[in-house]
Design an enzyme around this catalytic site. Sequence first.
Site, PDB file in Angstrom:
ATOM      1  CG  ASN A  10      -1.636   1.441   1.346  1.00  0.00           C
ATOM      2  OD1 ASN A  10      -1.653   2.191   0.374  1.00  0.00           O
ATOM      3  ND2 ASN A  10      -2.337   1.441   2.618  1.00  0.00           N
ATOM      4  CD1 TRP A  11       3.515   0.968  -2.962  1.00  0.00           C
ATOM      5  CD2 TRP A  11       3.531   2.486  -4.940  1.00  0.00           C
ATOM      6  NE1 TRP A  11       4.325   0.097  -4.284  1.00  0.00           N
ATOM      7  CE2 TRP A  11       4.380   1.158  -5.067  1.00  0.00           C
ATOM      8  CE3 TRP A  11       3.487   3.277  -5.960  1.00  0.00           C
ATOM      9  CZ2 TRP A  11       4.935   0.810  -6.350  1.00  0.00           C
ATOM     10  CZ3 TRP A  11       3.974   3.054  -7.111  1.00  0.00           C
ATOM     11  CH2 TRP A  11       4.914   1.883  -7.395  1.00  0.00           C
ATOM     12  CE  LYS A  12      -0.350   3.472   4.692  1.00  0.00           C
ATOM     13  NZ  LYS A  12      -0.318   3.581   6.022  1.00  0.00           N
ATOM     14  CG  HIS A  95      -5.834   2.396   5.067  1.00  0.00           C
ATOM     15  ND1 HIS A  95      -5.587   3.444   5.678  1.00  0.00           N
ATOM     16  CD2 HIS A  95      -4.996   1.502   4.920  1.00  0.00           C
ATOM     17  CE1 HIS A  95      -4.292   3.015   6.295  1.00  0.00           C
ATOM     18  NE2 HIS A  95      -3.999   1.723   5.768  1.00  0.00           N
ATOM     19  CD  GLU A  97      -3.190   5.837   6.271  1.00  0.00           C
ATOM     20  OE1 GLU A  97      -3.197   5.789   5.132  1.00  0.00           O
ATOM     21  OE2 GLU A  97      -2.246   5.408   7.401  1.00  0.00           O
ATOM     22  CD  GLU A 166      -3.866  -2.171   7.027  1.00  0.00           C
ATOM     23  OE1 GLU A 166      -2.837  -2.757   6.598  1.00  0.00           O
ATOM     24  OE2 GLU A 166      -4.427  -0.982   6.795  1.00  0.00           O
ATOM     25  N   GLY A 172       2.017   2.441  10.574  1.00  0.00           N
ATOM     26  CA  GLY A 172       3.143   3.628  10.525  1.00  0.00           C
ATOM     27  C   GLY A 172       3.657   3.802  11.920  1.00  0.00           C
ATOM     28  CB  SER A 210       4.558  -1.538  11.894  1.00  0.00           C
ATOM     29  OG  SER A 210       4.212  -0.227  12.182  1.00  0.00           O
ATOM     30  N   GLY A 232       4.781   1.175   4.706  1.00  0.00           N
ATOM     31  CA  GLY A 232       6.186   1.777   4.631  1.00  0.00           C
ATOM     32  C   GLY A 232       7.205   0.873   4.006  1.00  0.00           C
TER      33      GLY A 232
HETATM   34  P1  PGA Z   1       2.516   0.213   7.409  1.00  0.00           P
HETATM   35  O1  PGA Z   1       1.269   0.528   6.800  1.00  0.00           O
HETATM   36  O2  PGA Z   1       2.991  -1.157   7.122  1.00  0.00           O
HETATM   37  O3  PGA Z   1       3.246   1.437   7.173  1.00  0.00           O
HETATM   38  O4  PGA Z   1       2.168   0.330   9.125  1.00  0.00           O
HETATM   39  C1  PGA Z   1       0.144  -0.552   6.598  1.00  0.00           C
HETATM   40  C2  PGA Z   1      -1.063   0.105   6.086  1.00  0.00           C
HETATM   41  O5  PGA Z   1      -1.588   1.148   6.445  1.00  0.00           O
HETATM   42  O6  PGA Z   1      -1.833  -0.562   5.051  1.00  0.00           O
END
Ligand code: PGA
Length: 248
Positions: A10-12, A95, A97, A166, A172, A210, A232
Amino acid sequence: MVKKQLIAGNWKMNGSLAANQALLDAVRAGPGSPRCAVAVCVPAPYLAQASEMLSGSAISWGAQDVSAHDAGAYTGEVSAAMLKDFGVRYAIVGHSERRRDHGETDDLVAAKAKCALELGITPIVCVGETLAERDAGQTQAVVMRQLAAVIAANGPRVGDIVVAYEPVWAIGTGKTATPGQAQQVHAVLRAQLSVASDRAAQIAIVYGGSMNAGNAAELLAQPDIDGGLIGGASLSAPDFLKIIAAAL
Ligand code: PGA
């Protein structure tokens, strides 16, 4: 059928034409014939680039969101049919976010999953509790409520979704759920899915938060963890390839 694990990046909101080219070149060159399914979920403007660079490879590409509407006056939104035009295989929905920053509700997330399924795109449905919810002993109730909306809107078609557990406090932050903590929640989600679908055992329930090259193997060895959604660490080809290599 033996279920393959899924490792999805997931590049965001990261990347550029030049940076993506370097990253995708390296990822494409890396895994040979991976044991697991591999995907990268890229920002919408780069779907054409992903399609161009990954067609014919072992790596699928996906979007990070999809509209709950088919077409019309929805400025800024991207429909499932538009994603389909670019060969998209997966779309992340719900997600944390987006739930947090865009007020996405359980029902909206369920509607987005439905739009994706109708176009043959696999929704990666994210569920997860905040730290306050975990501390209050509400983890199970929260993830089950989030998944229940998707089950209610899609019925037995949930057999075609991917679920991503998640925990919000792990995204993150460098704080990963322990393999035991994650497995416990995954088992709860699996049991919930088995009431709705006779294919529950085949549904990929992946972990995100993470996950990295160092902790992936232990997480991926848990019986109900069927892969990872990687933020990440998916922006570094060597790290992403190590996670792919750790998958079963
Ligand atoms: P992260 O993000 O690996 O940077 O914690 C995972 C995600 O939000 O899909």
